[in-house]
Design a protein around this motif. Structure first.
Motif, PDB file in Angstrom:
ATOM      1  N   THR A  67       9.428  11.277 -11.790  1.00 33.92           N
ATOM      2  CA  THR A  67      10.457  12.431 -12.346  1.00 33.92           C
ATOM      3  C   THR A  67       9.464  13.525 -12.810  1.00 33.92           C
ATOM      4  N   ASN A  68       8.179  13.462 -12.390  1.00 36.72           N
ATOM      5  CA  ASN A  68       7.177  14.770 -12.694  1.00 36.72           C
ATOM      6  C   ASN A  68       6.232  14.464 -11.467  1.00 36.72           C
ATOM      7  N   SER A  69       5.387  15.469 -11.610  1.00 36.88           N
ATOM      8  CA  SER A  69       4.284  15.643 -10.509  1.00 36.88           C
ATOM      9  C   SER A  69       3.194  14.361 -10.838  1.00 36.88           C
ATOM     10  N   GLY A  70       2.683  14.235 -11.941  1.00 36.55           N
ATOM     11  CA  GLY A  70       2.118  13.076 -12.132  1.00 36.55           C
ATOM     12  C   GLY A  70       2.400  11.779 -11.507  1.00 36.55           C
ATOM     13  N   GLU A  71       3.719  11.330 -11.675  1.00 39.53           N
ATOM     14  CA  GLU A  71       4.336  10.218 -11.124  1.00 39.53           C
ATOM     15  C   GLU A  71       4.480  10.434  -9.460  1.00 39.53           C
ATOM     16  N   ASN A  72       4.950  11.620  -9.015  1.00 43.73           N
ATOM     17  CA  ASN A  72       4.771  11.847  -7.680  1.00 43.73           C
ATOM     18  C   ASN A  72       3.448  11.340  -6.966  1.00 43.73           C
ATOM     19  N   VAL A  73       2.359  11.357  -7.624  1.00 38.89           N
ATOM     20  CA  VAL A  73       1.036  10.859  -7.108  1.00 38.89           C
ATOM     21  C   VAL A  73       0.727   9.600  -7.315  1.00 38.89           C
ATOM     22  N   ARG A  74       1.056   9.010  -8.660  1.00 36.46           N
ATOM     23  CA  ARG A  74       0.495   7.747  -8.926  1.00 36.46           C
ATOM     24  C   ARG A  74       1.765   6.653  -8.132  1.00 36.46           C
ATOM     25  N   PHE A  75       3.002   7.078  -8.069  1.00 36.35           N
ATOM     26  CA  PHE A  75       3.721   6.300  -7.500  1.00 36.35           C
ATOM     27  C   PHE A  75       3.733   6.156  -5.948  1.00 36.35           C
ATOM     28  N   THR A  76       3.427   7.371  -5.462  1.00 35.10           N
ATOM     29  CA  THR A  76       2.891   7.290  -3.983  1.00 35.10           C
ATOM     30  C   THR A  76       1.624   6.692  -3.716  1.00 35.10           C
ATOM     31  N   HIS A  77       0.652   6.568  -4.506  1.00 41.00           N
ATOM     32  CA  HIS A  77      -0.457   5.520  -4.505  1.00 41.00           C
ATOM     33  C   HIS A  77       0.052   4.166  -4.386  1.00 41.00           C
ATOM     34  N   LYS A  78       0.956   3.736  -5.472  1.00 41.74           N
ATOM     35  CA  LYS A  78       1.051   2.460  -5.520  1.00 41.74           C
ATOM     36  C   LYS A  78       1.934   1.887  -4.224  1.00 41.74           C
ATOM     37  N   ILE A  79       2.897   2.771  -3.666  1.00 42.79           N
ATOM     38  CA  ILE A  79       3.685   2.325  -2.508  1.00 42.79           C
ATOM     39  C   ILE A  79       2.739   2.455  -1.247  1.00 42.79           C
ATOM     40  N   LEU A  80       1.753   3.313  -1.198  1.00 43.53           N
ATOM     41  CA  LEU A  80       0.694   3.254   0.145  1.00 43.53           C
ATOM     42  C   LEU A  80      -0.094   1.951  -0.011  1.00 43.53           C
ATOM     43  N   SER A  81      -0.697   1.750  -1.399  1.00 46.47           N
ATOM     44  CA  SER A  81      -1.519   0.624  -1.788  1.00 46.47           C
ATOM     45  C   SER A  81      -0.644  -0.690  -1.212  1.00 46.47           C
ATOM     46  N   GLU A  82       0.468  -0.606  -1.504  1.00 45.72           N
ATOM     47  CA  GLU A  82       1.342  -2.020  -1.110  1.00 45.72           C
ATOM     48  C   GLU A  82       1.384  -2.047   0.388  1.00 45.72           C
ATOM     49  N   LYS A  83       1.495  -1.042   1.136  1.00 44.49           N
ATOM     50  CA  LYS A  83       1.479  -0.928   2.603  1.00 44.49           C
ATOM     51  C   LYS A  83       0.171  -1.310   3.214  1.00 44.49           C
ATOM     52  N   LYS A  84      -0.878  -1.421   2.393  1.00 48.37           N
ATOM     53  CA  LYS A  84      -2.289  -1.666   3.074  1.00 48.37           C
ATOM     54  C   LYS A  84      -2.628  -0.119   3.603  1.00 48.37           C
ATOM     55  N   MET A  85      -2.042   0.883   2.896  1.00 43.42           N
ATOM     56  CA  MET A  85      -2.647   2.091   3.545  1.00 43.42           C
ATOM     57  C   MET A  85      -3.493   2.943   2.621  1.00 43.42           C
ATOM     58  N   HIS A  86      -4.610   3.465   2.956  1.00 47.50           N
ATOM     59  CA  HIS A  86      -5.497   4.132   2.166  1.00 47.50           C
ATOM     60  C   HIS A  86      -5.845   5.385   2.761  1.00 47.50           C
ATOM     61  N   PRO A  87      -5.115   6.630   2.740  1.00 45.55           N
ATOM     62  CA  PRO A  87      -5.277   7.695   3.359  1.00 45.55           C
ATOM     63  C   PRO A  87      -6.456   8.467   2.617  1.00 45.55           C
TER      64      PRO A  87
END
Length: 231
Positions: free
Chosen positions: A108-128
């Motif tokens: 719901t805000n820019s910080g969550e955009n970043v942190r929640f995206t990191h969580k999803i990508l990490s769960e997918k074993k993605m480390h851009p």
């Protein structure tokens, strides 16, 4: 000159437009996009951000298109679905394969955009290791400053660029954004957040030139530009 459209014709003086443009230009970083691992589309009320992100992906500028956003203050009464769902549908309509879209629908805000995206990508074993951030023009600086503070993994500054739809201030207002006066009010509020969010550790520091600070000080003396100030 103020545009003739009814959307762009509130009572805004030439002087106020000039001051707003000083802030608008400061908030845009004018990064040059480079091929990156991920294009991160940070959602909002402005569907043109989805258009820009999809265009970059279709040009081969990213391997994945992450679309992030639930509902914020400006969209809670606009759509019945999360912003990311709306933006993803637009990207699909423009030709982006669903297999290349990753959705984050809780932030719901820019910080969550970043942190929640990191969580999803990490769960997918993605480390851009590189990103293109796509935001509204006047939020480029805040998007970059927030990402560089909130992304948990260490990335060099040059690995992250930010861009936005190529739209001039006077062409920006539409049915979603409201009048030019509304847009200037949001811009003024976003500049206020630059210093505030640095002070509370939400963003990396940003130097605010004297001319930008003066433009802000002059605009906030007008009540019509105080509707988006941080609480």
């Amino acid at each position: 000159m103020i545009m003739s459209s009814s959307i762009k014709k509130p009572c805004v003086s030439e002087q106020e437009i000039m001051l707003a443009r000083v802030i608008w230009d400061y908030m845009k970083l004018n990064h040059v996009c480079q091929k990156s691992d991920v294009i991160l589309c940070m959602c909002s009320y402005d569907i043109r951000v989805a258009d820009k992100a999809a265009s970059l992906f279709l040009q081969g500028m990213g391997d994945w298109l992450v679309i992030s956003g639930n509902t914020g203050k400006l969209t809670e009464n606009l759509w019945t679905e999360p912003e990311a769902i709306i933006f993803a549908e637009r990207a699909r309509q423009l030709g982006v394969s669903d297999e290349k879209i990753i959705l984050e629908t809780k932030s719901t805000n820019s910080g969550e955009n970043v942190r929640f995206t990191h969580k999803i990508l990490s769960e997918k074993k993605m480390h851009p290791q590189s990103f293109i951030l796509v935001q509204k023009p006047y939020m480029e600086r805040r998007a970059y400053a927030t990402f560089m503070k909130q992304w948990p993994d260490a990335l060099p500054p040059e690995a992250v660029v930010v861009t936005s739809p190529d739209i001039d201030l006077l062409d920006y207002p539409n049915e979603a954004t409201g009048t030019l006066s509304d847009v200037i009010s949001v811009i003024v509020g976003d500049l206020a957040r630059i210093k505030l969010y640095e002070d509370i550790g939400f963003q990396i520091p940003q130097t605010i030139p004297d001319c930008v600070q003066k433009a802000y000080n002059d605009l906030i003396t007008c009540e019509k530009f105080n509707t988006h100030m941080p609480l």
